[in-house]
Motif scaffolding. Structure first.
Motif, PDB file in Angstrom:
ATOM      1  N   ILE A   1      -4.064   1.851  -2.875  1.00  0.00           N
ATOM      2  CA  ILE A   1      -4.711   2.180  -1.597  1.00  0.00           C
ATOM      3  C   ILE A   1      -4.977   0.946  -0.734  1.00  0.00           C
ATOM      4  O   ILE A   1      -5.674   1.022   0.269  1.00  0.00           O
ATOM      5  CB  ILE A   1      -6.005   2.990  -1.807  1.00  0.00           C
ATOM      6  CG1 ILE A   1      -7.040   2.181  -2.590  1.00  0.00           C
ATOM      7  CG2 ILE A   1      -5.699   4.301  -2.503  1.00  0.00           C
ATOM      8  CD1 ILE A   1      -8.413   2.868  -2.687  1.00  0.00           C
TER       9      ILE A   1
ATOM     10  N   TRP B   1     -10.953   4.310  -7.645  1.00  0.00           N
ATOM     11  CA  TRP B   1      -9.532   4.095  -7.945  1.00  0.00           C
ATOM     12  C   TRP B   1      -9.389   3.255  -9.214  1.00  0.00           C
ATOM     13  O   TRP B   1      -8.647   3.610 -10.130  1.00  0.00           O
ATOM     14  CB  TRP B   1      -8.842   3.411  -6.767  1.00  0.00           C
ATOM     15  CG  TRP B   1      -7.343   3.448  -6.824  1.00  0.00           C
ATOM     16  CD1 TRP B   1      -6.513   4.344  -6.209  1.00  0.00           C
ATOM     17  CD2 TRP B   1      -6.485   2.544  -7.536  1.00  0.00           C
ATOM     18  NE1 TRP B   1      -5.195   4.053  -6.495  1.00  0.00           N
ATOM     19  CE2 TRP B   1      -5.148   2.955  -7.312  1.00  0.00           C
ATOM     20  CE3 TRP B   1      -6.713   1.434  -8.349  1.00  0.00           C
ATOM     21  CZ2 TRP B   1      -4.052   2.294  -7.864  1.00  0.00           C
ATOM     22  CZ3 TRP B   1      -5.620   0.771  -8.907  1.00  0.00           C
ATOM     23  CH2 TRP B   1      -4.307   1.201  -8.661  1.00  0.00           C
TER      24      TRP B   1
ATOM     25  N   ARG C   1       0.837  -1.208   0.000  1.00  0.00           N
ATOM     26  CA  ARG C   1       0.000   0.000   0.000  1.00  0.00           C
ATOM     27  C   ARG C   1       0.868   1.254   0.000  1.00  0.00           C
ATOM     28  O   ARG C   1       1.953   1.278   0.572  1.00  0.00           O
ATOM     29  CB  ARG C   1      -0.905  -0.015   1.235  1.00  0.00           C
ATOM     30  CG  ARG C   1      -1.955   1.096   1.204  1.00  0.00           C
ATOM     31  CD  ARG C   1      -2.992   0.939   2.295  1.00  0.00           C
ATOM     32  NE  ARG C   1      -2.456   1.273   3.603  1.00  0.00           N
ATOM     33  CZ  ARG C   1      -2.467   0.451   4.632  1.00  0.00           C
ATOM     34  NH1 ARG C   1      -2.943  -0.770   4.528  1.00  0.00           N
ATOM     35  NH2 ARG C   1      -1.972   0.839   5.800  1.00  0.00           N
ATOM     36  N   TRP C   2       0.382   2.287  -0.666  1.00  0.00           N
ATOM     37  CA  TRP C   2       0.984   3.623  -0.812  1.00  0.00           C
ATOM     38  C   TRP C   2       2.161   3.645  -1.795  1.00  0.00           C
ATOM     39  O   TRP C   2       2.774   4.696  -1.962  1.00  0.00           O
ATOM     40  CB  TRP C   2       1.455   4.215   0.527  1.00  0.00           C
ATOM     41  CG  TRP C   2       0.471   4.208   1.650  1.00  0.00           C
ATOM     42  CD1 TRP C   2       0.732   3.931   2.952  1.00  0.00           C
ATOM     43  CD2 TRP C   2      -0.928   4.501   1.594  1.00  0.00           C
ATOM     44  NE1 TRP C   2      -0.408   4.016   3.715  1.00  0.00           N
ATOM     45  CE2 TRP C   2      -1.448   4.362   2.902  1.00  0.00           C
ATOM     46  CE3 TRP C   2      -1.814   4.845   0.563  1.00  0.00           C
ATOM     47  CZ2 TRP C   2      -2.794   4.567   3.212  1.00  0.00           C
ATOM     48  CZ3 TRP C   2      -3.156   5.033   0.875  1.00  0.00           C
ATOM     49  CH2 TRP C   2      -3.624   4.905   2.177  1.00  0.00           C
TER      50      TRP C   2
ATOM     51  N   HIS D   1      -5.455  10.133  -3.443  1.00  0.00           N
ATOM     52  CA  HIS D   1      -4.723   8.913  -3.103  1.00  0.00           C
ATOM     53  C   HIS D   1      -3.246   8.970  -3.480  1.00  0.00           C
ATOM     54  O   HIS D   1      -2.851   9.689  -4.398  1.00  0.00           O
ATOM     55  CB  HIS D   1      -5.372   7.717  -3.803  1.00  0.00           C
ATOM     56  CG  HIS D   1      -6.838   7.606  -3.553  1.00  0.00           C
ATOM     57  ND1 HIS D   1      -7.354   7.464  -2.292  1.00  0.00           N
ATOM     58  CD2 HIS D   1      -7.892   7.630  -4.408  1.00  0.00           C
ATOM     59  CE1 HIS D   1      -8.679   7.399  -2.366  1.00  0.00           C
ATOM     60  NE2 HIS D   1      -9.024   7.501  -3.638  1.00  0.00           N
TER      61      HIS D   1
END
Length: 346
Positions: free
Chosen positions: A152, A250, A113-114, A148
Motif C-alpha cells: 500500500i 497491513w 505500490r499496488w 488492499h
C-alpha cells in the motif's frame, strides 16, 4: 578511514547531519549535476540506472545497478545514505536553501505500490541486485488482504544501513533482522523497481517479525506535491486519516494467509516521531559501517563494493562487470499465477 557521521541538534530541535569524508573520492559513487537550486530535487535520482538479467517473474531474475557512466555498483553499499552528502569532483555540494535545508535520504525502491511480488535487495549475493524472494522453492508474493491490493506504499530500503542480528534493541529487547532498514514511501506517485528517490523521513514503526526487530521508516518522496506539507508523523495522521492505522494492520496481517501468526509491534503499535526515526537510521548506518569494514558476518551478507575505502571487499570496476555479465541474459517474462490476484479476508 571511512565516512564518519555526526548528529547535532540545534536549539530549534532540528536535526542536522554533517558527514565528513577525509578522502572524498572513496565514498563518492556518482557525480552530481550542477548545484542549480531548481534541479536540487532531481540531481541525485538521475545518476543511477538499472540493468535487468534473467527472466522477470522467475527465480533467476535480477536487477543490477550502475552509474550513468556504466560502472556497476552495489545499491546496498555504494549508494550514499544521505543524499546531501554526495560531492562532485571533491568539491562539497552547494548547500540547499530555505525549505531544501532538511536532511534527505536516498531510498532504493524495491516494490512499487499496488504490486505483489516480494522484491528485495539480495544481501547475500555479489553486488546485491534486486531479486524476488523465494521460500520453499516458490517465488513470494504478498497476499491481497481486503481492502488492499498488494503493497500500500512504495516499499524499499535505505542504503548503507543494516539491522545487526547481534545488536539487541534497548526498547524492544529484539535483535535486528540482518537486512537494510525498510522504508514505506507514502507519496502519490507509483515508483518503479530499482528507482532511487530522495525522501524526507517522518517517523518509524517498530515491527517485530518472528522475534526479530524490523523497523519500518515512514517517509515521503521529496518530489511529491504533498511533501512540503508533511513534516512529521502527526502531519500524516491529520492530513491522511486512517493511513497510519492501515499501515499497522497491513504489517500485522500480511503473513496470515501464508499460515503465519500475526506480527507484533514495539511501543504498543504506536509510531515514533521523526527524531527517533533518525536516531534509529543512524544507528543502523553505524552497524553497516562496521560490517563493511569487517567484510563478513555470520549471517552471510555479501559486502562486495567499489567505493568503501577501508572495506576488504572493495573490488575493481572490471570485477563488478564480471559479476553482472556472469548472470543469465535478460529474457522474456514468465507468466504469473492467477492466485496472486486472489483476495483474502482475515
Amino acid at each position: 578511514m571511512m565516512m564518519s557521521s555526526l548528529l547535532l541538534r540545534s536549539s530549534l530541535g532540528r536535526l542536522v547531519t554533517a558527514f565528513g569524508t577525509p578522502s572524498s573520492s572513496c565514498n563518492k559513487v556518482v557525480t552530481q549535476a550542477a548545484a542549480v537550486p531548481h534541479l536540487y530535487s532531481l540531481r541525485k535520482t538521475m545518476h543511477y540506472q538499472t540493468e535487468p538479467r534473467g527472466h522477470p517473474n522467475s527465480p533467476d531474475y535480477r536487477l543490477y545497478f550502475k552509474t550513468s557512466e556504466g560502472k556497476y555498483i552495489s545499491p546496498f553499499h555504494d549508494i550514499p545514505l544521505i543524499a546531501d552528502a554526495e560531492q562532485d569532483n571533491d568539491v562539497p555540494a552547494k548547500k540547499p536553501k530555505k525549505a531544501e535545508s532538511e536532511v534527505l535520504y536516498n531510498m532504493i525502491v524495491e516494490v512499487p505500490r499496488w504490486t505483489n511480488a516480494k522484491m528485495e535487495i539480495a544481501t547475500k549475493e555479489p553486488l546485491n541486485p534486486i531479486k524476488q524472494d523465494v521460500k520453499k522453492g516458490k517465488l513470494r508474493y504478498v497476499a491481497n488482504i481486503f481492502p488492499h491490493k498488494g503493497y500500500i506504499w512504495n516499499y524499499g530500503a535505505l542504503p548503507q544501513t543494516w539491522e545487526d542480528p547481534n545488536h539487541k534493541d534497548k526498547d524492544t529487547n529484539c535483535c535486528g533482522d540482518n537486512d537494510p532498514i525498510d522504508v514505506c514511501e507514502i507519496g502519490t506517485q507509483v515508483c518503479s523497481p530499482g528507482e532511487v528517490i530522495q525522501v524526507k523521513v517522518l517517523g518509524v514503526l517498530a515491527m517485530i517479525d518472528e522475534g526479530e526487530m524490523d523497523w519500518k521508516v515512514i517517509a515521503i518522496n521529496t518530489k511529491d506535491p504533498d511533501a512540503k506539507n508533511l513534516n512529521s508523523i502527526e502531519d500524516v495522521r491529520k492530513s491522511r486519516p486512517g493511513h497510519l492505522e492501515a499501515t499497522v494492520e497491513w504489517f500485522r496481517k500480511y503473513k496470515v494467509p501464508d499460515g503465519k501468526p500475526e506480527n507484533q509491534f514495539g511501543f504498543n503499535g504506536q509510531f515514533k516521531d521523526k527524531d527517533f526515526a533518525v536516531e534509529i537510521i543512524m544507528s543502523t548506518h553505524e552497524h553497516w559501517r562496521a560490517l563493511v569494514q569487517k567484510g563478513k558476518n555470520s549471517g552471510g551478507i555479501e559486502c562486495k563494493n567499489i567505493s568503501c575505502c577501508d572495506s576488504p571487499c572493495k573490488c575493481s570496476t572490471d570485477e563488478a562487470k564480471e559479476v553482472v555479465h556472469s548472470a543469465p541474459a535478460f529474457g522474456s517474462a514468465h507468466p504469473v499465477s492467477p492466485e496472486v490476484d486472489k483476495w483474502h479476508f482475515v
